[in-house]
Design a protein around this motif. Sequence first.
Motif, PDB file in Angstrom:
ATOM      1  N   TYR A   4       0.814  -1.205   0.000  1.00 43.51           N
ATOM      2  CA  TYR A   4       0.000   0.000   0.000  1.00 43.51           C
ATOM      3  C   TYR A   4       0.859   1.273   0.000  1.00 43.51           C
ATOM      4  O   TYR A   4       0.342   2.381   0.025  1.00 43.51           O
ATOM      5  N   GLY A   5       2.167   1.097   0.001  1.00 43.12           N
ATOM      6  CA  GLY A   5       3.070   2.232  -0.081  1.00 43.12           C
ATOM      7  C   GLY A   5       3.331   2.929   1.237  1.00 43.12           C
ATOM      8  O   GLY A   5       3.691   4.108   1.259  1.00 43.12           O
ATOM      9  N   ILE A   6       3.158   2.217   2.341  1.00 42.41           N
ATOM     10  CA  ILE A   6       3.382   2.788   3.668  1.00 42.41           C
ATOM     11  C   ILE A   6       4.549   2.062   4.338  1.00 42.41           C
ATOM     12  O   ILE A   6       4.591   0.829   4.361  1.00 42.41           O
ATOM     13  N   GLN A   7       5.493   2.821   4.860  1.00 47.35           N
ATOM     14  CA  GLN A   7       6.691   2.259   5.465  1.00 47.35           C
ATOM     15  C   GLN A   7       6.395   1.697   6.860  1.00 47.35           C
ATOM     16  O   GLN A   7       5.924   2.408   7.736  1.00 47.35           O
ATOM     17  N   LEU A  66      18.112  -6.265  14.890  1.00 48.74           N
ATOM     18  CA  LEU A  66      17.979  -5.022  14.121  1.00 48.74           C
ATOM     19  C   LEU A  66      18.337  -5.239  12.656  1.00 48.74           C
ATOM     20  O   LEU A  66      17.708  -4.662  11.760  1.00 48.74           O
ATOM     21  N   ARG A  67      19.346  -6.077  12.405  1.00 41.95           N
ATOM     22  CA  ARG A  67      19.726  -6.390  11.021  1.00 41.95           C
ATOM     23  C   ARG A  67      18.599  -7.160  10.322  1.00 41.95           C
ATOM     24  O   ARG A  67      18.296  -6.914   9.149  1.00 41.95           O
ATOM     25  N   ARG A  82      14.334  -6.918   6.212  1.00 42.86           N
ATOM     26  CA  ARG A  82      12.911  -7.038   5.881  1.00 42.86           C
ATOM     27  C   ARG A  82      12.346  -5.708   5.379  1.00 42.86           C
ATOM     28  O   ARG A  82      11.166  -5.625   5.048  1.00 42.86           O
ATOM     29  N   GLY A  83      13.169  -4.668   5.332  1.00 41.19           N
ATOM     30  CA  GLY A  83      12.712  -3.366   4.865  1.00 41.19           C
ATOM     31  C   GLY A  83      11.935  -2.602   5.899  1.00 41.19           C
ATOM     32  O   GLY A  83      11.040  -1.821   5.571  1.00 41.19           O
ATOM     33  N   ILE A  84      12.277  -2.800   7.185  1.00 42.80           N
ATOM     34  CA  ILE A  84      11.554  -2.189   8.291  1.00 42.80           C
ATOM     35  C   ILE A  84      12.470  -1.243   9.061  1.00 42.80           C
ATOM     36  O   ILE A  84      13.587  -1.619   9.435  1.00 42.80           O
TER      37      ILE A  84
END
Length: 287
Positions: free
Chosen positions: A176-179, A215-216, A221-223
């Motif tokens: 949906y294009g939301i980070q 954290l890595r 995962r793009g988070i």
Amino acid sequence: MEYFELNDGNKMPAVGFGTYKLTDPEETPNTVDAAISAGYRLIDTARVYTNEALVGKGIKQNGIPRDQLFVTSKVWISDNGYDKTKQAIDSSLEKLQLDYLDLYLIHQPYGDNYGSWRAMEEAQAAGKIKSLGVSNFPDYQITDLAQFNKVKPAINQIEINPWNQEKATVDYLKSYGIQPEAWAPFAQGYDHIFTNPTLSQIAESHGKGVGQVMLRWLFQRGIVSIAKSAKPARIKENVDVFDFNLSDDEMKQISELDRKEGVSADHTDPKTVLRLSKYTTNLNGLD
């Protein structure tokens, strides 16, 4: 520092420093200063944390150029609604001693969110806020907010960690294009997560700490992640996650740790709504 690009074109640091429960008048500015010196460029606070003035003092104490820093704050339930949110934004800017916020979030999915969002859109148009977002919003509620307003949320900050991986929500937000942004990335240490055999073995194989592995894992995962510590060594360790890679097999091993259980209350539970509605901005922070 690595960055993720948001749907409004702004870039956000991939790893951030959280300030929840940092309220000591002397310790907090020094801790924020140390975090920036260690390499953090994303500093996360909130009105309900009652530490915005202390965080602002730490930023000023460090002396980092404003354009090198990404500062987030949030509006609390008691300030939801158009007029109160306008006042809350100005109050946050004053306390932080900043001309603008890089990101401003609706902290909880309760109350007059439409009124708050209109105030936030106006503040963005006036240059007081760069990016707008939300925190703890379920998929349907963030979609509702996005579909019926001019500005689409750029961020949803939710609990994500190895015990509570939110795979479906992360996939939906990205589609949906939301980070997605993770708070409690270490599950607040719940159930001995720092000594978990799988995470410990992966950390040892890379010569890293278990916290760095978590954290890595989020980064791959793009988070975006928000981690907090008051210990100088841990502060430096938590930002040092960009010089190694987890293999596909290691990512799969961590994926299998998912319990689908958060360490926080269920934000869709009516009992949570009732409990959080009793907290006001003169109290210490609550997530």
